[in-house]
Motif scaffolding. Structure first.
Motif, PDB file in Angstrom:
ATOM      1  N   ASP A  89     -26.566  -8.854  42.699  1.00 26.56           N
ATOM      2  CA  ASP A  89     -26.882  -9.549  43.944  1.00 26.56           C
ATOM      3  C   ASP A  89     -28.358  -9.925  43.880  1.00 26.56           C
ATOM      4  O   ASP A  89     -29.195  -9.134  43.442  1.00 26.56           O
ATOM      5  CB  ASP A  89     -26.614  -8.625  45.139  1.00 26.56           C
ATOM      6  CG  ASP A  89     -26.836  -9.315  46.472  1.00 26.56           C
ATOM      7  OD1 ASP A  89     -25.868  -9.856  47.018  1.00 26.56           O
ATOM      8  OD2 ASP A  89     -27.980  -9.292  46.976  1.00 26.56           O
ATOM      9  N   TYR A  90     -28.681 -11.144  44.323  1.00 28.28           N
ATOM     10  CA  TYR A  90     -30.043 -11.643  44.281  1.00 28.28           C
ATOM     11  C   TYR A  90     -30.489 -12.087  45.662  1.00 28.28           C
ATOM     12  O   TYR A  90     -29.706 -12.652  46.433  1.00 28.28           O
ATOM     13  CB  TYR A  90     -30.152 -12.841  43.334  1.00 28.28           C
ATOM     14  CG  TYR A  90     -29.670 -12.581  41.930  1.00 28.28           C
ATOM     15  CD1 TYR A  90     -30.501 -11.976  40.993  1.00 28.28           C
ATOM     16  CD2 TYR A  90     -28.378 -12.937  41.538  1.00 28.28           C
ATOM     17  CE1 TYR A  90     -30.070 -11.737  39.695  1.00 28.28           C
ATOM     18  CE2 TYR A  90     -27.932 -12.699  40.248  1.00 28.28           C
ATOM     19  CZ  TYR A  90     -28.777 -12.098  39.329  1.00 28.28           C
ATOM     20  OH  TYR A  90     -28.340 -11.855  38.054  1.00 28.28           O
ATOM     21  N   VAL A  91     -31.759 -11.848  45.963  1.00 30.18           N
ATOM     22  CA  VAL A  91     -32.379 -12.428  47.155  1.00 30.18           C
ATOM     23  C   VAL A  91     -33.657 -13.123  46.693  1.00 30.18           C
ATOM     24  O   VAL A  91     -34.571 -12.479  46.159  1.00 30.18           O
ATOM     25  CB  VAL A  91     -32.719 -11.369  48.220  1.00 30.18           C
ATOM     26  CG1 VAL A  91     -33.342 -12.053  49.439  1.00 30.18           C
ATOM     27  CG2 VAL A  91     -31.484 -10.583  48.626  1.00 30.18           C
TER      28      VAL A  91
ATOM     29  N   CYS B  49     -29.580 -17.284  56.253  1.00 36.63           N
ATOM     30  CA  CYS B  49     -30.623 -16.595  55.514  1.00 36.63           C
ATOM     31  C   CYS B  49     -31.255 -15.550  56.427  1.00 36.63           C
ATOM     32  O   CYS B  49     -31.004 -15.525  57.634  1.00 36.63           O
ATOM     33  CB  CYS B  49     -31.687 -17.560  54.994  1.00 36.63           C
ATOM     34  SG  CYS B  49     -32.680 -18.343  56.285  1.00 36.63           S
ATOM     35  N   TYR B  50     -32.059 -14.690  55.847  1.00 35.02           N
ATOM     36  CA  TYR B  50     -32.870 -13.755  56.623  1.00 35.02           C
ATOM     37  C   TYR B  50     -34.269 -14.347  56.765  1.00 35.02           C
ATOM     38  O   TYR B  50     -34.757 -15.043  55.859  1.00 35.02           O
ATOM     39  CB  TYR B  50     -32.931 -12.397  55.942  1.00 35.02           C
ATOM     40  CG  TYR B  50     -31.608 -11.673  55.951  1.00 35.02           C
ATOM     41  CD1 TYR B  50     -31.249 -10.847  57.021  1.00 35.02           C
ATOM     42  CD2 TYR B  50     -30.700 -11.821  54.903  1.00 35.02           C
ATOM     43  CE1 TYR B  50     -30.028 -10.189  57.039  1.00 35.02           C
ATOM     44  CE2 TYR B  50     -29.476 -11.166  54.915  1.00 35.02           C
ATOM     45  CZ  TYR B  50     -29.147 -10.353  55.985  1.00 35.02           C
ATOM     46  OH  TYR B  50     -27.937  -9.713  56.004  1.00 35.02           O
TER      47      TYR B  50
ATOM     48  N   ARG C 198     -26.090  -4.973  53.880  1.00 30.97           N
ATOM     49  CA  ARG C 198     -25.288  -5.514  52.775  1.00 30.97           C
ATOM     50  C   ARG C 198     -24.566  -4.434  51.975  1.00 30.97           C
ATOM     51  O   ARG C 198     -23.431  -4.648  51.531  1.00 30.97           O
ATOM     52  CB  ARG C 198     -26.215  -6.328  51.859  1.00 30.97           C
ATOM     53  CG  ARG C 198     -25.586  -6.833  50.575  1.00 30.97           C
ATOM     54  CD  ARG C 198     -24.559  -7.910  50.810  1.00 30.97           C
ATOM     55  NE  ARG C 198     -24.070  -8.443  49.549  1.00 30.97           N
ATOM     56  CZ  ARG C 198     -23.093  -7.905  48.822  1.00 30.97           C
ATOM     57  NH1 ARG C 198     -22.492  -6.799  49.247  1.00 30.97           N
ATOM     58  NH2 ARG C 198     -22.710  -8.462  47.681  1.00 30.97           N
TER      59      ARG C 198
ATOM     60  N   TYR D 239     -32.146  -5.070  54.197  1.00 26.43           N
ATOM     61  CA  TYR D 239     -31.059  -5.833  53.590  1.00 26.43           C
ATOM     62  C   TYR D 239     -29.959  -4.905  53.085  1.00 26.43           C
ATOM     63  O   TYR D 239     -28.767  -5.153  53.306  1.00 26.43           O
ATOM     64  CB  TYR D 239     -31.621  -6.681  52.451  1.00 26.43           C
ATOM     65  CG  TYR D 239     -30.590  -7.523  51.730  1.00 26.43           C
ATOM     66  CD1 TYR D 239     -29.982  -8.601  52.368  1.00 26.43           C
ATOM     67  CD2 TYR D 239     -30.238  -7.249  50.415  1.00 26.43           C
ATOM     68  CE1 TYR D 239     -29.040  -9.384  51.708  1.00 26.43           C
ATOM     69  CE2 TYR D 239     -29.308  -8.019  49.749  1.00 26.43           C
ATOM     70  CZ  TYR D 239     -28.702  -9.082  50.397  1.00 26.43           C
ATOM     71  OH  TYR D 239     -27.762  -9.853  49.741  1.00 26.43           O
TER      72      TYR D 239
ATOM     73  N   TYR E 188     -31.556 -19.885  44.251  1.00 28.39           N
ATOM     74  CA  TYR E 188     -31.743 -18.837  43.245  1.00 28.39           C
ATOM     75  C   TYR E 188     -31.992 -19.509  41.897  1.00 28.39           C
ATOM     76  O   TYR E 188     -31.128 -20.210  41.370  1.00 28.39           O
ATOM     77  CB  TYR E 188     -30.527 -17.917  43.153  1.00 28.39           C
ATOM     78  CG  TYR E 188     -30.577 -17.056  41.908  1.00 28.39           C
ATOM     79  CD1 TYR E 188     -31.596 -16.110  41.739  1.00 28.39           C
ATOM     80  CD2 TYR E 188     -29.656 -17.228  40.872  1.00 28.39           C
ATOM     81  CE1 TYR E 188     -31.677 -15.346  40.585  1.00 28.39           C
ATOM     82  CE2 TYR E 188     -29.726 -16.463  39.721  1.00 28.39           C
ATOM     83  CZ  TYR E 188     -30.745 -15.534  39.578  1.00 28.39           C
ATOM     84  OH  TYR E 188     -30.834 -14.788  38.438  1.00 28.39           O
TER      85      TYR E 188
ATOM     86  N   CYS F  16     -35.410 -15.727  53.253  1.00 25.21           N
ATOM     87  CA  CYS F  16     -34.810 -14.906  52.198  1.00 25.21           C
ATOM     88  C   CYS F  16     -33.359 -15.338  52.012  1.00 25.21           C
ATOM     89  O   CYS F  16     -32.519 -15.146  52.902  1.00 25.21           O
ATOM     90  CB  CYS F  16     -34.871 -13.432  52.580  1.00 25.21           C
ATOM     91  SG  CYS F  16     -36.515 -12.867  53.116  1.00 25.21           S
ATOM     92  N   TYR F  17     -33.065 -15.918  50.846  1.00 28.63           N
ATOM     93  CA  TYR F  17     -31.760 -16.496  50.562  1.00 28.63           C
ATOM     94  C   TYR F  17     -31.009 -15.603  49.579  1.00 28.63           C
ATOM     95  O   TYR F  17     -31.536 -15.273  48.511  1.00 28.63           O
ATOM     96  CB  TYR F  17     -31.926 -17.895  49.981  1.00 28.63           C
ATOM     97  CG  TYR F  17     -32.703 -18.826  50.882  1.00 28.63           C
ATOM     98  CD1 TYR F  17     -32.080 -19.499  51.929  1.00 28.63           C
ATOM     99  CD2 TYR F  17     -34.079 -19.022  50.695  1.00 28.63           C
ATOM    100  CE1 TYR F  17     -32.789 -20.355  52.765  1.00 28.63           C
ATOM    101  CE2 TYR F  17     -34.798 -19.874  51.526  1.00 28.63           C
ATOM    102  CZ  TYR F  17     -34.145 -20.531  52.555  1.00 28.63           C
ATOM    103  OH  TYR F  17     -34.859 -21.374  53.398  1.00 28.63           O
ATOM    104  N   PHE F  18     -29.795 -15.234  49.914  1.00 31.34           N
ATOM    105  CA  PHE F  18     -29.058 -14.239  49.129  1.00 31.34           C
ATOM    106  C   PHE F  18     -27.910 -14.897  48.370  1.00 31.34           C
ATOM    107  O   PHE F  18     -27.313 -15.879  48.817  1.00 31.34           O
ATOM    108  CB  PHE F  18     -28.528 -13.123  50.031  1.00 31.34           C
ATOM    109  CG  PHE F  18     -27.808 -13.599  51.260  1.00 31.34           C
ATOM    110  CD1 PHE F  18     -26.435 -13.796  51.267  1.00 31.34           C
ATOM    111  CD2 PHE F  18     -28.519 -13.889  52.417  1.00 31.34           C
ATOM    112  CE1 PHE F  18     -25.777 -14.251  52.391  1.00 31.34           C
ATOM    113  CE2 PHE F  18     -27.859 -14.340  53.566  1.00 31.34           C
ATOM    114  CZ  PHE F  18     -26.478 -14.535  53.544  1.00 31.34           C
TER     115      PHE F  18
END
Length: 221
Positions: free
Chosen positions: A121-123, A99-100, A174, A170, A200, A112-114
């Motif tokens: 794309d979701y964070v 994660c970030y 990314r 990000y 998510y 922050c989970y992607f």
């Protein structure tokens, strides 16, 4: 509740962005050549600058997480109006676990989970076990210029400038496609696999921003 639209306005040899919400506007840019160049977000009142900081050598040892140690890389020191106030970094700390992390000198820490799922794309951004924000990015683009939407709950709207900066950070790692020769529409679908995929929550946006619809606001096609 705040909804921020982050629109990439230049790709290829430049990475530039317009960041806008009700009563809010910033200009953003990241490195034109390398991912580790300076990242900037600014308007007439605030300038946030991210400066790359090389991680210590042991953070680049493969599979260090097998020994209970996280690999901390992609670290940027954060400055607001020239004053140091935090850090952003990427944490790899287990098999399919990364994660970030946004760390503020004032003590707050956001994880922050992607996740990629289909056309988006979701964070999901958390303070402890509470989700405070969501970033949605449409993966299909025109000329590799991505559009992002950032949703921030009222309790955390004072962090909206830093969270908007995180979108640039990000995207820099990314999505940024430097020196590409392509123009026109690019249609993409992707799926990612992580032990954090369940963080998510597909119902979070509707629960906190009822009636809001990505396609109704910023669809490309």
């Amino acid at each position: 509740m705040m909804i921020v639209k982050i629109s990439q306005t230049a790709s290829n040899i430049k990475q530039e962005y317009d960041i806008a919400s009700n009563g809010l506007y910033y200009f953003g840019k990241s490195g034109s050549i390398l991912r580790f160049q300076r990242i900037m977000l600014s308007n007439d009142e605030v300038t946030i600058k991210g400066i790359f900081k090389l991680s210590k050598w042991f953070n680049y040892i493969p599979f260090r997480w097998l020994f209970g140690k996280a690999n901390i890389t992609r670290a940027f020191r954060l400055f607001k109006n020239e004053s140091i106030y935090g850090n952003i970094a990427f944490s790899k700390h287990g098999f399919m676990k990364s994660c970030y992390v946004i760390t503020f000198d004032s003590g707050e820490i956001f994880h922050c989970y992607f996740r990629s799922s289909g056309s988006f794309d979701y964070v999901s951004i958390y303070d402890g076990d509470k989700q405070i924000a969501l970033i949605e990015t449409q993966l299909s683009t025109n000329d590799y210029k991505y559009i992002h939407k950032l949703y921030v709950t009222d309790e955390y709207d004072r962090f909206v400038d830093t969270l908007s900066f995180f979108v640039l950070y990000y995207s820099n790692f990314r999505f940024a496609n430097r020196f590409h020769m392509s123009k026109g529409a690019h249609y993409v679908k992707a799926w990612s696999f992580s032990k954090y995929n369940d963080l998510y929550d597909p119902k979070w946006r509707e629960a906190n921003f009822p009636g809001e619809n990505y396609f109704g606001k910023t669809s490309l096609f």
